[in-house]
Design a protein around this motif. Structure first.
Motif, PDB file in Angstrom:
ATOM      1  N   GLY A   8       0.656  -0.969   0.446  1.00 38.98           N
ATOM      2  CA  GLY A   8      -0.130   0.185   0.124  1.00 38.98           C
ATOM      3  C   GLY A   8       1.016   1.284  -0.019  1.00 38.98           C
ATOM      4  O   GLY A   8      -0.362   2.163   0.167  1.00 38.98           O
ATOM      5  N   GLY A   9       1.813   0.587  -0.099  1.00 40.99           N
ATOM      6  CA  GLY A   9       3.393   2.350  -0.310  1.00 40.99           C
ATOM      7  C   GLY A   9       2.983   2.521  -1.693  1.00 40.99           C
ATOM      8  O   GLY A   9       2.324   2.308  -2.338  1.00 40.99           O
ATOM      9  N   GLY A  10       3.360   4.229  -1.613  1.00 38.31           N
ATOM     10  CA  GLY A  10       3.296   4.380  -3.148  1.00 38.31           C
ATOM     11  C   GLY A  10       3.886   6.235  -2.779  1.00 38.31           C
ATOM     12  O   GLY A  10       4.413   6.346  -1.253  1.00 38.31           O
ATOM     13  N   LEU A  11       3.524   7.251  -3.665  1.00 36.74           N
ATOM     14  CA  LEU A  11       4.363   8.487  -4.227  1.00 36.74           C
ATOM     15  C   LEU A  11       2.033   9.064  -3.211  1.00 36.74           C
ATOM     16  O   LEU A  11       1.488   8.472  -4.353  1.00 36.74           O
ATOM     17  CB  LEU A  11       4.961   8.720  -5.142  1.00 36.74           C
ATOM     18  CG  LEU A  11       4.885   9.764  -5.382  1.00 36.74           C
ATOM     19  CD1 LEU A  11       5.667  10.704  -4.133  1.00 36.74           C
ATOM     20  CD2 LEU A  11       5.484  10.751  -6.973  1.00 36.74           C
ATOM     21  N   VAL A  12       2.571  10.224  -2.925  1.00 38.11           N
ATOM     22  CA  VAL A  12       0.741  10.912  -2.487  1.00 38.11           C
ATOM     23  C   VAL A  12       1.804  12.576  -1.985  1.00 38.11           C
ATOM     24  O   VAL A  12       2.686  12.754  -2.073  1.00 38.11           O
ATOM     25  CB  VAL A  12       0.376  10.112  -1.316  1.00 38.11           C
ATOM     26  CG1 VAL A  12       1.281  10.320  -0.294  1.00 38.11           C
ATOM     27  CG2 VAL A  12      -1.355  11.069  -1.594  1.00 38.11           C
ATOM     28  N   GLN A  13       0.692  13.565  -2.579  1.00 36.14           N
ATOM     29  CA  GLN A  13       0.960  15.135  -2.375  1.00 36.14           C
ATOM     30  C   GLN A  13       0.602  15.240  -1.003  1.00 36.14           C
ATOM     31  O   GLN A  13      -0.159  14.629  -0.200  1.00 36.14           O
ATOM     32  CB  GLN A  13      -0.273  15.097  -3.190  1.00 36.14           C
ATOM     33  CG  GLN A  13       0.883  15.846  -4.669  1.00 36.14           C
ATOM     34  CD  GLN A  13       0.378  16.640  -5.357  1.00 36.14           C
ATOM     35  OE1 GLN A  13      -1.260  17.395  -5.535  1.00 36.14           O
ATOM     36  NE2 GLN A  13       0.825  16.986  -6.584  1.00 36.14           N
ATOM     37  N   TRP A 112       8.943  -8.566  12.432  1.00 38.99           N
ATOM     38  CA  TRP A 112       9.154  -7.583  11.666  1.00 38.99           C
ATOM     39  C   TRP A 112       8.470  -7.833   9.886  1.00 38.99           C
ATOM     40  O   TRP A 112       9.293  -8.881   9.867  1.00 38.99           O
ATOM     41  CB  TRP A 112      10.320  -6.761  11.416  1.00 38.99           C
ATOM     42  CG  TRP A 112      10.766  -6.070  12.496  1.00 38.99           C
ATOM     43  CD1 TRP A 112      11.222  -6.601  13.976  1.00 38.99           C
ATOM     44  CD2 TRP A 112      10.595  -4.536  13.386  1.00 38.99           C
ATOM     45  NE1 TRP A 112      11.497  -6.288  14.422  1.00 38.99           N
ATOM     46  CE2 TRP A 112      11.242  -4.632  14.331  1.00 38.99           C
ATOM     47  CE3 TRP A 112       9.736  -3.373  12.565  1.00 38.99           C
ATOM     48  CZ2 TRP A 112      10.415  -3.737  14.829  1.00 38.99           C
ATOM     49  CZ3 TRP A 112       9.582  -2.660  13.430  1.00 38.99           C
ATOM     50  CH2 TRP A 112      10.513  -2.468  14.749  1.00 38.99           C
ATOM     51  N   GLY A 113       8.215  -6.548   9.346  1.00 43.64           N
ATOM     52  CA  GLY A 113       7.707  -7.478   7.750  1.00 43.64           C
ATOM     53  C   GLY A 113       8.863  -6.382   6.998  1.00 43.64           C
ATOM     54  O   GLY A 113       9.609  -6.467   7.705  1.00 43.64           O
ATOM     55  N   GLN A 114       8.950  -6.488   5.994  1.00 42.93           N
ATOM     56  CA  GLN A 114       9.955  -5.963   5.225  1.00 42.93           C
ATOM     57  C   GLN A 114      10.064  -4.216   4.872  1.00 42.93           C
ATOM     58  O   GLN A 114      11.133  -3.965   4.239  1.00 42.93           O
ATOM     59  CB  GLN A 114      10.342  -6.953   3.620  1.00 42.93           C
ATOM     60  CG  GLN A 114       9.344  -6.075   2.198  1.00 42.93           C
ATOM     61  CD  GLN A 114       7.765  -6.348   2.769  1.00 42.93           C
ATOM     62  OE1 GLN A 114       7.779  -7.009   4.225  1.00 42.93           O
ATOM     63  NE2 GLN A 114       7.516  -5.962   2.140  1.00 42.93           N
ATOM     64  N   GLY A 115       8.627  -3.894   5.387  1.00 40.70           N
ATOM     65  CA  GLY A 115       8.698  -2.442   4.633  1.00 40.70           C
ATOM     66  C   GLY A 115       8.662  -2.473   3.618  1.00 40.70           C
ATOM     67  O   GLY A 115       8.198  -2.978   2.218  1.00 40.70           O
ATOM     68  N   THR A 116       7.664  -1.196   3.511  1.00 39.82           N
ATOM     69  CA  THR A 116       6.751  -0.510   2.070  1.00 39.82           C
ATOM     70  C   THR A 116       7.756   1.142   2.806  1.00 39.82           C
ATOM     71  O   THR A 116       7.454   2.009   3.563  1.00 39.82           O
ATOM     72  CB  THR A 116       5.921  -0.708   2.408  1.00 39.82           C
ATOM     73  OG1 THR A 116       5.230  -0.497   0.584  1.00 39.82           O
ATOM     74  CG2 THR A 116       4.414   0.132   3.280  1.00 39.82           C
ATOM     75  N   GLN A 117       7.494   1.624   1.248  1.00 41.69           N
ATOM     76  CA  GLN A 117       8.144   3.329   1.383  1.00 41.69           C
ATOM     77  C   GLN A 117       7.043   3.766   0.447  1.00 41.69           C
ATOM     78  O   GLN A 117       5.965   3.327  -0.292  1.00 41.69           O
ATOM     79  CB  GLN A 117       9.101   3.199   0.013  1.00 41.69           C
ATOM     80  CG  GLN A 117       9.697   4.674  -0.029  1.00 41.69           C
ATOM     81  CD  GLN A 117      10.263   5.211   0.635  1.00 41.69           C
ATOM     82  OE1 GLN A 117      11.250   4.343   1.567  1.00 41.69           O
ATOM     83  NE2 GLN A 117       9.882   6.612   1.138  1.00 41.69           N
ATOM     84  N   VAL A 118       6.850   5.021   1.493  1.00 41.82           N
ATOM     85  CA  VAL A 118       5.887   6.227   1.256  1.00 41.82           C
ATOM     86  C   VAL A 118       6.663   7.431   1.257  1.00 41.82           C
ATOM     87  O   VAL A 118       7.243   7.358   2.240  1.00 41.82           O
ATOM     88  CB  VAL A 118       5.240   6.147   2.926  1.00 41.82           C
ATOM     89  CG1 VAL A 118       4.191   7.558   2.569  1.00 41.82           C
ATOM     90  CG2 VAL A 118       4.350   4.493   3.094  1.00 41.82           C
ATOM     91  N   THR A 119       6.018   8.342   0.337  1.00 43.52           N
ATOM     92  CA  THR A 119       6.845   9.533  -0.127  1.00 43.52           C
ATOM     93  C   THR A 119       5.392  10.316  -0.040  1.00 43.52           C
ATOM     94  O   THR A 119       4.718  10.127  -1.128  1.00 43.52           O
ATOM     95  CB  THR A 119       7.768   9.655  -1.437  1.00 43.52           C
ATOM     96  OG1 THR A 119       8.383   8.282  -0.911  1.00 43.52           O
ATOM     97  CG2 THR A 119       8.169  10.231  -1.656  1.00 43.52           C
TER      98      THR A 119
END
Length: 122
Positions: A8-13, A112-119
């Motif tokens: 569910g991570g990603g790039l958002v304004q 722990w999970g492996q992580g997801t990037q949120v920008t």
């Protein structure tokens, strides 16, 4: 053993929303307290939110109170982090975490999970 997989991570304004999901596997995972941490570049990993196994109690870092909501669906073995009113300072890798005790989940969880990037862009 408990395995955690975030998505569910990603790039958002800035001002936007994202919902992270963490799918957990393991025979007794529904009895585990779950949480979210994040780590920004050059910073230490920090606690974001946690929820008891029943979902009856939730805990948040001051920096996200009123903007983020943690929830879980034990039938799906999934925990969610709804993030609203996102700010550039929320940019980080977000990690799902689990442990049997809620107090441990908020500090030093054992899984722990492996992580997801949120920008979050300004």
């Amino acid at each position: 053993q408990v395995q955690l997989v975030e998505s569910g991570g990603g790039l958002v304004q800035a001002g936007g929303s994202l919902r992270l999901s963490c799918a957990a596997s393991g025979r007794t995972v529904s009895s585990y307290a779950m949480g979210w941490f994040r780590q920004a570049p050059g910073k230490e990993r920090e606690f974001v939110a946690a929820i008891t196994w029943s979902g009856g109690s939730t805990y948040y870092a001051d920096s996200v109170k009123g903007r983020f909501t943690i929830s879980r669906d034990n039938a799906k073995n999934t925990v969610y982090l709804q993030m609203n009113s996102l700010k550039p300072e929320d940019t980080a890798v977000y990690y799902c975490a689990a442990d049997r005790v809620i107090q441990v989940v908020t500090t030093t969880p054992g899984h722990w999970g492996q992580g997801t990037q949120v920008t979050v862009s300004s």
